[in-house]
Design an enzyme around this catalytic site. Structure first.
Site, mmCIF file in Angstrom:
data_model
loop_
_atom_site.group_PDB
_atom_site.id
_atom_site.type_symbol
_atom_site.label_atom_id
_atom_site.label_comp_id
_atom_site.label_asym_id
_atom_site.label_seq_id
_atom_site.Cartn_x
_atom_site.Cartn_y
_atom_site.Cartn_z
ATOM 1 N N HIS A 1 0.840 -1.202 0.000
ATOM 2 C CA HIS A 1 0.000 0.000 0.000
ATOM 3 C C HIS A 1 0.877 1.254 0.000
ATOM 4 O O HIS A 1 0.694 2.165 -0.812
ATOM 5 C CB HIS A 1 -0.920 -0.011 1.229
ATOM 6 C CG HIS A 1 -1.712 1.249 1.435
ATOM 7 N ND1 HIS A 1 -3.069 1.312 1.230
ATOM 8 C CD2 HIS A 1 -1.329 2.487 1.824
ATOM 9 C CE1 HIS A 1 -3.480 2.547 1.473
ATOM 10 N NE2 HIS A 1 -2.448 3.284 1.842
ATOM 11 N N TYR B 1 -4.297 14.671 -2.685
ATOM 12 C CA TYR B 1 -4.608 13.854 -1.517
ATOM 13 C C TYR B 1 -5.740 14.491 -0.722
ATOM 14 O O TYR B 1 -5.625 14.744 0.475
ATOM 15 C CB TYR B 1 -3.353 13.656 -0.659
ATOM 16 C CG TYR B 1 -3.444 12.462 0.257
ATOM 17 C CD1 TYR B 1 -3.486 11.176 -0.264
ATOM 18 C CD2 TYR B 1 -3.505 12.618 1.628
ATOM 19 C CE1 TYR B 1 -3.574 10.074 0.567
ATOM 20 C CE2 TYR B 1 -3.589 11.522 2.471
ATOM 21 C CZ TYR B 1 -3.632 10.259 1.933
ATOM 22 O OH TYR B 1 -3.718 9.161 2.756
ATOM 23 N N HIS C 1 -9.578 8.051 3.698
ATOM 24 C CA HIS C 1 -9.531 6.643 4.118
ATOM 25 C C HIS C 1 -10.937 6.039 4.255
ATOM 26 O O HIS C 1 -11.081 4.852 4.513
ATOM 27 C CB HIS C 1 -8.794 6.489 5.451
ATOM 28 C CG HIS C 1 -7.324 6.754 5.371
ATOM 29 N ND1 HIS C 1 -6.789 8.010 5.541
ATOM 30 C CD2 HIS C 1 -6.273 5.933 5.119
ATOM 31 C CE1 HIS C 1 -5.474 7.946 5.414
ATOM 32 N NE2 HIS C 1 -5.131 6.699 5.154
ATOM 33 N N ASP D 1 -9.606 13.952 7.981
ATOM 34 C CA ASP D 1 -8.963 12.947 7.129
ATOM 35 C C ASP D 1 -8.909 13.414 5.667
ATOM 36 O O ASP D 1 -9.198 12.636 4.748
ATOM 37 C CB ASP D 1 -9.714 11.609 7.272
ATOM 38 C CG ASP D 1 -9.042 10.458 6.541
ATOM 39 O OD1 ASP D 1 -7.822 10.521 6.313
ATOM 40 O OD2 ASP D 1 -9.763 9.494 6.202
#
Ligand SMILES: [Zn+2]
Length: 353
Positions: free
Chosen positions: A171, A186, A268, A263
Protein backbone atom coordinates in the site's frame (compact mmCIF):
# COMPACT_ATOMS: atom_id res chain seq x y z
CA UNK A 1 3.79 15.32 -1.22
CA UNK A 2 1.20 14.11 1.24
CA UNK A 3 1.92 11.93 4.23
CA UNK A 4 0.35 8.60 3.40
CA UNK A 5 -0.41 6.87 6.68
CA UNK A 6 -1.79 3.34 6.67
CA UNK A 7 -3.99 3.67 9.77
CA UNK A 8 -7.26 5.53 9.19
CA UNK A 9 -7.41 8.44 11.66
CA UNK A 10 -10.97 7.56 12.62
CA UNK A 11 -9.68 4.35 14.21
CA UNK A 12 -7.32 6.30 16.47
CA UNK A 13 -9.93 8.99 17.12
CA UNK A 14 -12.42 6.34 18.21
CA UNK A 15 -9.89 5.06 20.76
CA UNK A 16 -9.55 8.64 22.01
CA UNK A 17 -13.28 8.76 22.63
CA UNK A 18 -13.96 5.26 23.89
CA UNK A 19 -10.67 3.61 24.86
CA UNK A 20 -9.06 3.01 28.24
CA UNK A 21 -6.71 5.67 29.59
CA UNK A 22 -3.45 4.00 28.50
CA UNK A 23 -4.83 3.29 25.03
CA UNK A 24 -6.06 6.87 24.69
CA UNK A 25 -2.54 8.01 25.48
CA UNK A 26 -1.07 5.75 22.78
CA UNK A 27 -3.60 6.95 20.22
CA UNK A 28 -2.99 10.56 21.13
CA UNK A 29 0.79 10.14 20.88
CA UNK A 30 0.48 8.62 17.41
CA UNK A 31 -2.00 11.24 16.21
CA UNK A 32 0.21 14.07 17.41
CA UNK A 33 3.29 12.62 15.67
CA UNK A 34 1.18 12.16 12.53
CA UNK A 35 0.12 15.77 12.77
CA UNK A 36 3.63 17.14 13.08
CA UNK A 37 4.78 14.94 10.19
CA UNK A 38 1.87 16.19 8.15
CA UNK A 39 2.74 19.81 8.78
CA UNK A 40 6.55 19.77 8.71
CA UNK A 41 8.52 16.82 7.67
CA UNK A 42 6.98 15.52 4.50
CA UNK A 43 7.43 18.47 2.22
CA UNK A 44 11.04 18.77 3.28
CA UNK A 45 11.73 15.10 2.73
CA UNK A 46 10.11 15.11 -0.67
CA UNK A 47 11.87 18.26 -1.84
CA UNK A 48 15.16 16.81 -0.66
CA UNK A 49 14.43 13.57 -2.51
CA UNK A 50 14.16 15.15 -5.94
CA UNK A 51 17.85 15.81 -6.65
CA UNK A 52 18.77 12.48 -5.06
CA UNK A 53 16.62 10.54 -7.47
CA UNK A 54 19.03 11.25 -10.30
CA UNK A 55 21.82 9.63 -8.35
CA UNK A 56 19.62 6.62 -7.59
CA UNK A 57 18.88 6.05 -11.26
CA UNK A 58 22.49 5.04 -11.79
CA UNK A 59 21.81 1.82 -9.91
CA UNK A 60 18.83 0.88 -12.11
CA UNK A 61 16.82 -2.20 -11.10
CA UNK A 62 15.97 -4.18 -14.25
CA UNK A 63 14.36 -6.92 -12.21
CA UNK A 64 16.51 -6.59 -9.09
CA UNK A 65 15.46 -4.51 -6.10
CA UNK A 66 17.90 -2.16 -4.45
CA UNK A 67 16.95 -2.07 -0.76
CA UNK A 68 18.35 -0.36 2.31
CA UNK A 69 16.83 -0.71 5.76
CA UNK A 70 17.75 1.88 8.37
CA UNK A 71 17.33 2.00 12.15
CA UNK A 72 15.43 5.13 13.20
CA UNK A 73 16.49 4.56 16.82
CA UNK A 74 12.96 5.68 17.84
CA UNK A 75 13.53 9.20 16.54
CA UNK A 76 11.00 11.03 14.39
CA UNK A 77 12.80 14.22 13.45
CA UNK A 78 15.54 13.24 10.97
CA UNK A 79 16.17 10.55 8.39
CA UNK A 80 18.14 7.72 9.99
CA UNK A 81 21.67 6.92 8.84
CA UNK A 82 22.36 3.61 10.65
CA UNK A 83 22.02 0.84 8.08
CA UNK A 84 20.69 -2.45 9.45
CA UNK A 85 20.64 -4.32 6.16
CA UNK A 86 21.62 -3.33 2.64
CA UNK A 87 20.84 -5.11 -0.64
CA UNK A 88 22.38 -8.54 -0.92
CA UNK A 89 23.41 -8.78 2.72
CA UNK A 90 22.32 -11.82 4.74
CA UNK A 91 19.64 -11.44 7.41
CA UNK A 92 20.72 -9.24 10.33
CA UNK A 93 20.01 -9.66 14.03
CA UNK A 94 17.05 -7.25 13.87
CA UNK A 95 14.03 -9.31 12.82
CA UNK A 96 11.96 -6.21 12.05
CA UNK A 97 14.61 -5.06 9.59
CA UNK A 98 14.55 -8.49 7.91
CA UNK A 99 10.77 -8.39 7.56
CA UNK A 100 10.89 -4.89 6.10
CA UNK A 101 13.63 -6.01 3.67
CA UNK A 102 11.56 -9.00 2.55
CA UNK A 103 8.38 -6.94 2.25
CA UNK A 104 10.07 -4.34 0.04
CA UNK A 105 11.49 -7.18 -2.07
CA UNK A 106 8.10 -8.87 -2.45
CA UNK A 107 6.54 -5.57 -3.47
CA UNK A 108 9.31 -4.90 -6.02
CA UNK A 109 8.91 -8.43 -7.40
CA UNK A 110 5.16 -8.05 -7.82
CA UNK A 111 5.46 -4.83 -9.82
CA UNK A 112 8.30 -6.20 -11.93
CA UNK A 113 6.97 -9.71 -12.63
CA UNK A 114 3.24 -9.04 -12.85
CA UNK A 115 3.26 -5.54 -14.37
CA UNK A 116 6.78 -5.07 -15.82
CA UNK A 117 7.29 -1.99 -13.66
CA UNK A 118 10.84 -1.38 -12.46
CA UNK A 119 10.29 -0.05 -8.93
CA UNK A 120 8.28 2.98 -7.86
CA UNK A 121 9.41 5.25 -10.70
CA UNK A 122 9.79 2.48 -13.32
CA UNK A 123 13.48 3.38 -13.43
CA UNK A 124 14.85 1.21 -10.63
CA UNK A 125 14.41 3.66 -7.76
CA UNK A 126 16.08 2.20 -4.66
CA UNK A 127 13.68 1.21 -1.90
CA UNK A 128 14.51 2.74 1.46
CA UNK A 129 12.87 1.69 4.71
CA UNK A 130 13.22 2.81 8.32
CA UNK A 131 12.21 0.57 11.21
CA UNK A 132 11.73 1.60 14.87
CA UNK A 133 10.32 4.99 13.87
CA UNK A 134 9.12 6.79 17.01
CA UNK A 135 8.39 5.16 20.35
CA UNK A 136 5.45 2.73 20.48
CA UNK A 137 4.36 4.52 17.32
CA UNK A 138 1.11 3.05 15.93
CA UNK A 139 1.45 3.77 12.23
CA UNK A 140 3.46 3.32 9.06
CA UNK A 141 3.76 5.69 6.14
CA UNK A 142 5.52 6.61 2.91
CA UNK A 143 7.17 10.02 3.21
CA UNK A 144 7.94 10.60 -0.46
CA UNK A 145 11.35 9.01 -0.16
CA UNK A 146 11.28 6.32 2.50
CA UNK A 147 8.90 3.77 3.96
CA UNK A 148 8.66 4.45 7.70
CA UNK A 149 7.55 1.78 10.18
CA UNK A 150 6.44 2.30 13.78
CA UNK A 151 6.89 -0.59 16.20
CA UNK A 152 3.28 -0.57 17.40
CA UNK A 153 2.44 -0.19 21.09
CA UNK A 154 1.18 -3.74 21.66
CA UNK A 155 -2.32 -2.61 22.63
CA UNK A 156 -3.76 -0.83 19.58
CA UNK A 157 -1.38 -2.52 17.15
CA UNK A 158 0.75 -5.60 17.59
CA UNK A 159 4.42 -4.99 18.25
CA UNK A 160 6.31 -5.53 15.00
CA UNK A 161 3.02 -5.82 13.11
CA UNK A 162 3.59 -3.10 10.54
CA UNK A 163 6.83 -4.55 9.13
CA UNK A 164 5.18 -7.97 8.86
CA UNK A 165 2.10 -6.77 6.96
CA UNK A 166 2.96 -7.15 3.28
CA UNK A 167 -0.23 -5.45 2.12
CA UNK A 168 0.68 -2.44 4.28
CA UNK A 169 4.11 -2.25 2.63
CA UNK A 170 2.55 -2.69 -0.82
CA UNK A 171 0.00 0.00 0.00
CA UNK A 172 2.65 2.50 1.06
CA UNK A 173 5.02 1.92 -1.84
CA UNK A 174 2.08 2.20 -4.23
CA UNK A 175 1.61 5.77 -3.01
CA UNK A 176 4.99 6.34 -4.66
CA UNK A 177 3.75 4.69 -7.87
CA UNK A 178 0.64 6.89 -7.89
CA UNK A 179 2.79 9.92 -7.16
CA UNK A 180 4.98 9.19 -10.17
CA UNK A 181 2.05 8.42 -12.50
CA UNK A 182 -1.30 10.16 -11.90
CA UNK A 183 0.02 12.35 -9.08
CA UNK A 184 -3.50 12.45 -7.64
CA UNK A 185 -4.30 15.13 -5.07
CA UNK A 186 -4.61 13.85 -1.52
CA UNK A 187 -7.99 15.34 -0.72
CA UNK A 188 -11.66 14.58 -1.40
CA UNK A 189 -12.44 12.16 -4.25
CA UNK A 190 -8.98 12.23 -5.88
CA UNK A 191 -7.53 11.58 -2.40
CA UNK A 192 -9.89 8.66 -1.85
CA UNK A 193 -8.89 7.30 -5.28
CA UNK A 194 -5.25 7.69 -4.23
CA UNK A 195 -5.96 5.66 -1.08
CA UNK A 196 -7.97 3.08 -3.00
CA UNK A 197 -5.25 2.51 -5.60
CA UNK A 198 -2.84 1.79 -2.74
CA UNK A 199 -5.27 -0.65 -1.12
CA UNK A 200 -5.88 -2.38 -4.46
CA UNK A 201 -2.19 -2.89 -5.21
CA UNK A 202 -1.35 -3.60 -1.57
CA UNK A 203 -3.85 -6.43 -1.69
CA UNK A 204 -2.51 -7.61 -5.06
CA UNK A 205 1.08 -7.70 -3.74
CA UNK A 206 -0.13 -10.00 -0.96
CA UNK A 207 -2.23 -12.14 -3.30
CA UNK A 208 0.72 -12.51 -5.70
CA UNK A 209 3.08 -13.50 -2.89
CA UNK A 210 0.61 -16.10 -1.65
CA UNK A 211 -0.35 -17.33 -5.13
CA UNK A 212 -4.01 -16.65 -4.37
CA UNK A 213 -6.83 -16.25 -6.84
CA UNK A 214 -9.47 -13.54 -6.44
CA UNK A 215 -11.76 -16.16 -4.91
CA UNK A 216 -9.12 -17.26 -2.38
CA UNK A 217 -8.07 -13.79 -1.20
CA UNK A 218 -9.30 -12.35 2.09
CA UNK A 219 -9.41 -8.87 0.45
CA UNK A 220 -8.35 -7.39 3.80
CA UNK A 221 -5.69 -4.75 4.40
CA UNK A 222 -3.65 -5.28 7.55
CA UNK A 223 -5.18 -8.46 8.95
CA UNK A 224 -3.29 -9.70 12.02
CA UNK A 225 -2.22 -6.13 12.71
CA UNK A 226 -4.78 -5.03 15.30
CA UNK A 227 -3.90 -5.39 18.97
CA UNK A 228 -6.25 -6.39 21.81
CA UNK A 229 -7.60 -2.83 22.34
CA UNK A 230 -9.14 -2.67 18.86
CA UNK A 231 -12.01 -4.98 18.02
CA UNK A 232 -11.90 -6.16 14.44
CA UNK A 233 -10.00 -8.18 11.88
CA UNK A 234 -8.13 -5.58 9.80
CA UNK A 235 -7.84 -1.92 8.81
CA UNK A 236 -10.01 -2.24 5.72
CA UNK A 237 -11.99 -4.76 3.72
CA UNK A 238 -12.36 -4.46 -0.05
CA UNK A 239 -14.98 -7.19 -0.06
CA UNK A 240 -17.16 -5.60 2.62
CA UNK A 241 -16.11 -2.01 3.29
CA UNK A 242 -17.22 -0.83 6.73
CA UNK A 243 -16.75 -4.21 8.45
CA UNK A 244 -13.00 -4.36 9.12
CA UNK A 245 -13.07 -3.08 12.71
CA UNK A 246 -15.61 -1.83 15.22
CA UNK A 247 -16.34 1.75 14.15
CA UNK A 248 -15.22 1.22 10.52
CA UNK A 249 -17.33 3.74 8.58
CA UNK A 250 -16.20 2.98 5.03
CA UNK A 251 -19.02 3.16 2.48
CA UNK A 252 -19.31 0.67 -0.39
CA UNK A 253 -21.72 2.74 -2.51
CA UNK A 254 -21.97 6.36 -3.66
CA UNK A 255 -25.28 6.84 -1.83
CA UNK A 256 -23.30 6.47 1.43
CA UNK A 257 -20.43 8.77 0.37
CA UNK A 258 -19.18 10.56 3.48
CA UNK A 259 -18.83 14.31 3.46
CA UNK A 260 -16.39 15.28 6.20
CA UNK A 261 -13.67 17.83 6.82
CA UNK A 262 -11.41 15.41 8.72
CA UNK A 263 -8.96 12.95 7.13
CA UNK A 264 -8.45 15.24 4.08
CA UNK A 265 -12.13 14.90 3.27
CA UNK A 266 -12.44 11.27 4.30
CA UNK A 267 -9.78 9.82 2.00
CA UNK A 268 -9.53 6.64 4.12
CA UNK A 269 -13.34 6.38 4.25
CA UNK A 270 -14.59 6.99 0.73
CA UNK A 271 -11.81 4.83 -0.73
CA UNK A 272 -14.22 2.01 0.19
CA UNK A 273 -16.27 2.80 -2.91
CA UNK A 274 -13.55 2.37 -5.60
CA UNK A 275 -12.06 -0.45 -3.47
CA UNK A 276 -15.31 -2.36 -3.69
CA UNK A 277 -15.57 -1.68 -7.44
CA UNK A 278 -12.18 -3.30 -7.92
CA UNK A 279 -13.18 -6.26 -5.76
CA UNK A 280 -16.38 -6.74 -7.77
CA UNK A 281 -14.57 -6.58 -11.12
CA UNK A 282 -11.76 -8.90 -9.98
CA UNK A 283 -14.04 -11.54 -8.48
CA UNK A 284 -16.41 -11.43 -11.46
CA UNK A 285 -13.46 -12.14 -13.76
CA UNK A 286 -11.98 -14.83 -11.50
CA UNK A 287 -8.45 -16.23 -11.66
CA UNK A 288 -5.52 -14.14 -10.48
CA UNK A 289 -6.73 -10.60 -9.90
CA UNK A 290 -3.52 -9.00 -11.17
CA UNK A 291 -3.90 -10.59 -14.63
CA UNK A 292 -7.07 -8.78 -15.69
CA UNK A 293 -8.58 -6.30 -13.24
CA UNK A 294 -5.14 -5.41 -11.83
CA UNK A 295 -3.74 -4.93 -15.32
CA UNK A 296 -6.63 -2.65 -16.26
CA UNK A 297 -6.18 -0.56 -13.12
CA UNK A 298 -2.40 -0.42 -13.59
CA UNK A 299 -2.56 0.66 -17.23
CA UNK A 300 -5.09 3.28 -16.22
CA UNK A 301 -2.42 4.71 -13.91
CA UNK A 302 0.24 4.67 -16.58
CA UNK A 303 -1.62 5.63 -19.78
CA UNK A 304 -5.15 6.46 -18.65
CA UNK A 305 -4.68 10.24 -18.90
CA UNK A 306 -6.47 10.71 -15.57
CA UNK A 307 -5.98 14.27 -14.24
CA UNK A 308 -4.66 14.87 -10.67
CA UNK A 309 -8.05 16.22 -9.55
CA UNK A 310 -10.03 13.29 -10.96
CA UNK A 311 -13.26 12.24 -9.27
CA UNK A 312 -14.42 8.61 -9.12
CA UNK A 313 -16.48 9.06 -12.26
CA UNK A 314 -13.48 10.21 -14.34
CA UNK A 315 -11.32 7.36 -13.07
CA UNK A 316 -14.09 4.82 -13.70
CA UNK A 317 -14.45 5.94 -17.30
CA UNK A 318 -10.68 5.76 -17.73
CA UNK A 319 -10.66 2.13 -16.50
CA UNK A 320 -13.34 1.36 -19.08
CA UNK A 321 -11.31 2.95 -21.87
CA UNK A 322 -8.29 0.95 -20.74
CA UNK A 323 -10.31 -2.27 -20.57
CA UNK A 324 -11.49 -1.53 -24.11
CA UNK A 325 -7.92 -1.06 -25.36
CA UNK A 326 -6.53 -4.12 -23.57
CA UNK A 327 -9.39 -6.56 -24.03
CA UNK A 328 -11.87 -4.97 -26.47
CA UNK A 329 -14.95 -2.81 -25.96
CA UNK A 330 -17.87 -4.92 -24.71
CA UNK A 331 -15.46 -7.80 -23.97
CA UNK A 332 -16.06 -9.86 -20.83
CA UNK A 333 -13.40 -7.78 -19.06
CA UNK A 334 -14.90 -4.48 -20.18
CA UNK A 335 -18.34 -5.59 -19.02
CA UNK A 336 -17.08 -6.76 -15.63
CA UNK A 337 -15.47 -3.36 -15.01
CA UNK A 338 -18.57 -1.48 -16.20
CA UNK A 339 -20.86 -3.60 -14.05
CA UNK A 340 -18.62 -3.07 -10.99
CA UNK A 341 -18.77 0.74 -11.28
CA UNK A 342 -22.53 0.60 -11.79
CA UNK A 343 -22.98 -1.57 -8.70
CA UNK A 344 -21.15 0.94 -6.48
CA UNK A 345 -23.16 3.80 -7.95
CA UNK A 346 -20.27 5.61 -9.69
CA UNK A 347 -21.53 5.00 -13.24
CA UNK A 348 -25.12 4.49 -14.27
CA UNK A 349 -26.17 1.79 -16.71
CA UNK A 350 -27.67 4.48 -18.92
CA UNK A 351 -24.30 6.26 -19.22
CA UNK A 352 -22.70 3.14 -20.61
CA UNK A 353 -25.06 3.12 -23.57
ZN1 LIG B 1 -2.47 5.32 2.16
Amino acid sequence: MSPCFIVPPELLERILRLGQAADREAALATLSIDHSIRTNRIQNAFLAAIPRRRHHLVHGGRGRPHRTIFDAHHRTDVHATTVLRAEGQPPCSDEDANHAYDGLGDTYRFFWEALSRDSIDDAGLPLLGEVHFGRNYDNAFWDGERMMFGDGDGRLFKIGGFVRALDVIGHELCHGVTQSTLNLLYTGQPGALNESISDVFGSLVKQYRRGQTAADSDWLIGEDLLGPAVRGVALRSLRAPGTAFEGDLQPAHMRDYRVTSSDNGGVHLNSGIPNHAFYLAATALGGYAWEKAGRIWYHTLVVGAVPPDAHFHTFAQATLRTAGVLFGVASEEWRAVAEAWVRVGVLSAAQLG
